[in-house]
Enzyme design. Sequence first.
Site, PDB file in Angstrom:
ATOM      1  N   SER A 212       4.238 -31.949  -4.475  1.00  0.00           N
ATOM      2  CA  SER A 212       3.260 -31.809  -3.406  1.00  0.00           C
ATOM      3  C   SER A 212       2.213 -32.918  -3.378  1.00  0.00           C
ATOM      4  O   SER A 212       1.655 -33.201  -2.319  1.00  0.00           O
ATOM      5  CB  SER A 212       2.556 -30.453  -3.521  1.00  0.00           C
ATOM      6  OG  SER A 212       1.871 -30.338  -4.745  1.00  0.00           O
ATOM      7  N   HIS A 240       7.437 -26.967  -0.950  1.00  0.00           N
ATOM      8  CA  HIS A 240       7.264 -28.083  -0.016  1.00  0.00           C
ATOM      9  C   HIS A 240       8.612 -28.642   0.429  1.00  0.00           C
ATOM     10  O   HIS A 240       8.751 -29.846   0.676  1.00  0.00           O
ATOM     11  CB  HIS A 240       6.402 -29.166  -0.657  1.00  0.00           C
ATOM     12  CG  HIS A 240       4.980 -28.740  -0.853  1.00  0.00           C
ATOM     13  ND1 HIS A 240       4.038 -28.827   0.152  1.00  0.00           N
ATOM     14  CD2 HIS A 240       4.346 -28.178  -1.917  1.00  0.00           C
ATOM     15  CE1 HIS A 240       2.877 -28.370  -0.292  1.00  0.00           C
ATOM     16  NE2 HIS A 240       3.047 -27.964  -1.540  1.00  0.00           N
ATOM     17  N   LYS A 271       3.852 -21.557   3.884  1.00  0.00           N
ATOM     18  CA  LYS A 271       3.793 -22.928   4.388  1.00  0.00           C
ATOM     19  C   LYS A 271       4.665 -23.039   5.639  1.00  0.00           C
ATOM     20  O   LYS A 271       4.247 -22.660   6.718  1.00  0.00           O
ATOM     21  CB  LYS A 271       4.190 -23.906   3.289  1.00  0.00           C
ATOM     22  CG  LYS A 271       3.177 -23.931   2.138  1.00  0.00           C
ATOM     23  CD  LYS A 271       3.505 -24.927   1.071  1.00  0.00           C
ATOM     24  CE  LYS A 271       2.369 -25.082   0.076  1.00  0.00           C
ATOM     25  NZ  LYS A 271       1.998 -23.873  -0.659  1.00  0.00           N
TER      26      LYS A 271
END
Length: 425
Positions: A212, A240, A271
């Site tokens: 990240s 991610h 996310k």
Amino acid sequence: MWRGGTAARGLLRSGGGGSPRAASGTAAAVVQLRQRLEKELEDIRGAGTWKNERVIASRQGPHLRLAGGGAGILNFCANNYLGLSSHPEVIRAAVEALEKFGAGLSSVRFICGTQSIHKDLEEKIARFHQREDAILYASCFDANAGIFEALLTPEDAVLSDELNHASIIDGIRLCKANKYRYKHMDMQDLEAKLQEAQKHRLRLVATDGAFSMDGDIAPLREICQLAQKYDALVFIDECHATGFLGPNGRGTDELLGVMDKVTIINSTLGKALGGAAGGYTTGPKPLIDLLRQRSRPYLFSNSLPPAVVGCASKALDLLMESNAIAQSMAAKTQRFRSKMTAAGFTISGKDHPICPVMLGDARLAAVMAEDMLNRGIYVIGFSYPVVPKGKARIRVQISAVHSDEDIDRCVEAFTEVGRKHGALP
């Protein structure tokens, strides 16, 4: 609690449960603690690493309104990779789940906190990742805190990339396995550590799929080859990556063609998959069954609120219906990276929508981020202890809902601010 010494005065005034001398001693301890904390906070400010929280007065999205009047702000610092945080179908699914299943369960899963939508979402996650089963957590931090302690014993070993996310590091600290740390994405060092760990019963290689802070992607092909050579298992954190890496957005294991070689995946619903909250582990069914019996963050945390489950479920539906959103990221990411590089900036990582603008100096990163906001671009400077000392950066994150014009405006602002503060010639 601390304001004006309220706690200390309250202790001195109270007449029950203790002597005046004991109360006075406690008050002195409170004052001492307050002084120590204020000194530590001042040191953080003095080092230029103080982290301010900007308050948003609108939905998450490419354009924001900040509390206090800031309107029309371009947002380049969210993990909203696919723009689903404010997708109308995702919002509608949350409202429907809220109306049908209520605000929350007021309980943990094994008592009276499991609804049909929780089981449906777990089945959908497993199907999306092409795994046997899945288990939901309040966050991926909780998923990482719960898996290593439940899975590994003092007879086992875990081998962790030195730049793994803090939640992986903390999760590993909780377990009693033998711990090995290999240099970041260094396969020679990993092989040496695997050779050293052959004396242990089970060996688990743990790595972020996409890192990240630097936007680089773990060499999963090589990791899986070494794992096969040394009879080890592979665990990846895909926070991610889930939703947008790989042909169908399934993550780094799909991107690199090793879906059948990665044993365990932890990831987030907070996310790309709706942006609300929640995390999960997916993998072999016996492992998931064990986590339901032994994983402390799962056993002692309330189940996910129905609205959050509804959001994530609809986000997965949209991804499994079409890969168009996932595929829209590549061109926009490339546009930003190439234009910033041409302007003279150093961008860490490769082909990932996390685009760290490397600056080195913590004060420079903080000042430039503030100046970018004055130009209507919302970005955040990262410095120690979030990243190593001397590697401060402004982390830019591209979203599928950014337009080409948004990206170009961001590059122009960076160029102006970089020249102003000496980051560019």
